[in-house]
Design an enzyme around this catalytic site. Sequence first.
Site, PDB file in Angstrom:
ATOM      1  N   ASP A  31       2.583   7.972  -0.174  1.00 46.34           N
ATOM      2  CA  ASP A  31       1.468   7.047  -0.245  1.00 46.34           C
ATOM      3  C   ASP A  31       1.289   6.380   1.125  1.00 46.34           C
ATOM      4  OD1 ASP A  31      -0.343   5.848  -2.582  1.00 46.34           O
ATOM      5  OD2 ASP A  31       0.181   4.189  -1.268  1.00 46.34           O
ATOM      6  N   TYR A  81      -6.222  -1.528   2.181  1.00 42.70           N
ATOM      7  CA  TYR A  81      -7.215  -0.462   2.114  1.00 42.70           C
ATOM      8  C   TYR A  81      -8.371  -0.731   3.081  1.00 42.70           C
ATOM      9  CZ  TYR A  81      -4.842   1.639  -1.820  1.00 42.70           C
ATOM     10  OH  TYR A  81      -3.905   2.266  -2.589  1.00 42.70           O
ATOM     11  N   HIS A 114       3.400  11.655  -7.791  1.00 39.46           N
ATOM     12  CA  HIS A 114       3.237  10.797  -6.626  1.00 39.46           C
ATOM     13  C   HIS A 114       4.452   9.918  -6.361  1.00 39.46           C
ATOM     14  CE1 HIS A 114       0.680   8.879  -3.642  1.00 39.46           C
ATOM     15  NE2 HIS A 114       0.915   7.693  -4.148  1.00 39.46           N
TER      16      HIS A 114
END
Length: 412
Positions: free
Chosen positions: A185, A317, A375
């Site tokens: 990630d 983000y 993930h």
Amino acid sequence: MTEQVQPRPFKIEVSSETLQWITNRVQDARVIPDVQHPQGKEWEDGVPSATINGLVEYWKAEFDWRKVEARLNSTYQMFTMPIEEGDEVINLHFVHHRSKRPGAIPLLFSHGWPGNFTEVENLLSLTAPEDPTQQAFHIVAPTLPGFVFSSSPKAPGFGIPQISSVYHQLMQKLGYKQYIAQGGDWGSMVSRAMALAYPESCIAIHINMIMGLPPSPFKNPLTLLWLALRWFTPDEKKRLGRMLWWTKEESGYSRIQGTKPQTISYGLLDSPVGMLAWIREKLEALSQPGYLWDKERVITWTIFYLLSESSWHARIYKEAIPALRTQVLDKRISEKVAFGASCFPYDVGYVPVWWAKATVAKNIVFWKEHSKGGHFPSVECADLLKEDIWNFVGSLPVETQTLLKAAGAVVE
């Protein structure tokens, strides 16, 4: 200013007032009903109300934060340290488990969202492998700035290069002049940024979640042709298809967090059940189908985000994505840094190895494509990830292994 500062031992001690606020919110929570979905489509619109109801009832009746807190404090050797980065001083929270084995190698583990530092739990055994002939590691697992117990930057402009600098400084201050970085990630991007900026220190990286831009028509015309003609194996098509599915169907959260992080954070940090649903939805989509997320783990991860009292869980983000291409993805990691990758079929970032050789790293020494896992491999299938880390290190030149072992032999 912080050169002489030593790591300060840290224990989790959530105040009674904060805990009571969370408890009251959960006790008063109202879970709205979902529409009736066809069988197999229950997650079509988000987390089913049945799933949230089950978690909320467990939270009310069985979850005991003080027991979880005690277990966390007994499991992890945690510290904080102030680290300067530009005009900011980040009071960085991190786990640091030193191996007692001679020749142990420093390994930096980087988490992402919606994870946290506890993703490293199953890797702590790498400090003392059952097989005495297997390589041992010193484990360092920092918490992203603005997440959980790491302080938040006070101004915008704190992206992947700044995080990688903070992590690099941490390793240097701990005495690890050379080290390996591992992550998925956001941790994969931080690891790549460290390899790009500090190749004399971050001399090997191993990542899961591999992303790459299309090859250059000037530098890699044959690779680009191969890509343009869609000459993928059936397995490659399946993995790439999952990445495209994620981008099209599951990335709305990224757009929200990447445009209005402050607004979404008001709602999430004021509603424990709202944060619970936000996180639980992504855990489902990001893991291998059928993987059962432990209720205590999900609630604990939710509380971690509530404790941050910060919008940086979302703000990363906005700070990172617009600049990700120029800061990381456009740059190929030099031959100075050994590169390894573990590809899990239910992850959401993937390029084939021939693509990665053209755009990601020049010195790929290890590449493994697994048939299971998602993930969060350190949680879902830790034994596979540990085996890959050992094999990756075993793939390194002897002189690189020797350098890393020497770097791990720091004075306590």
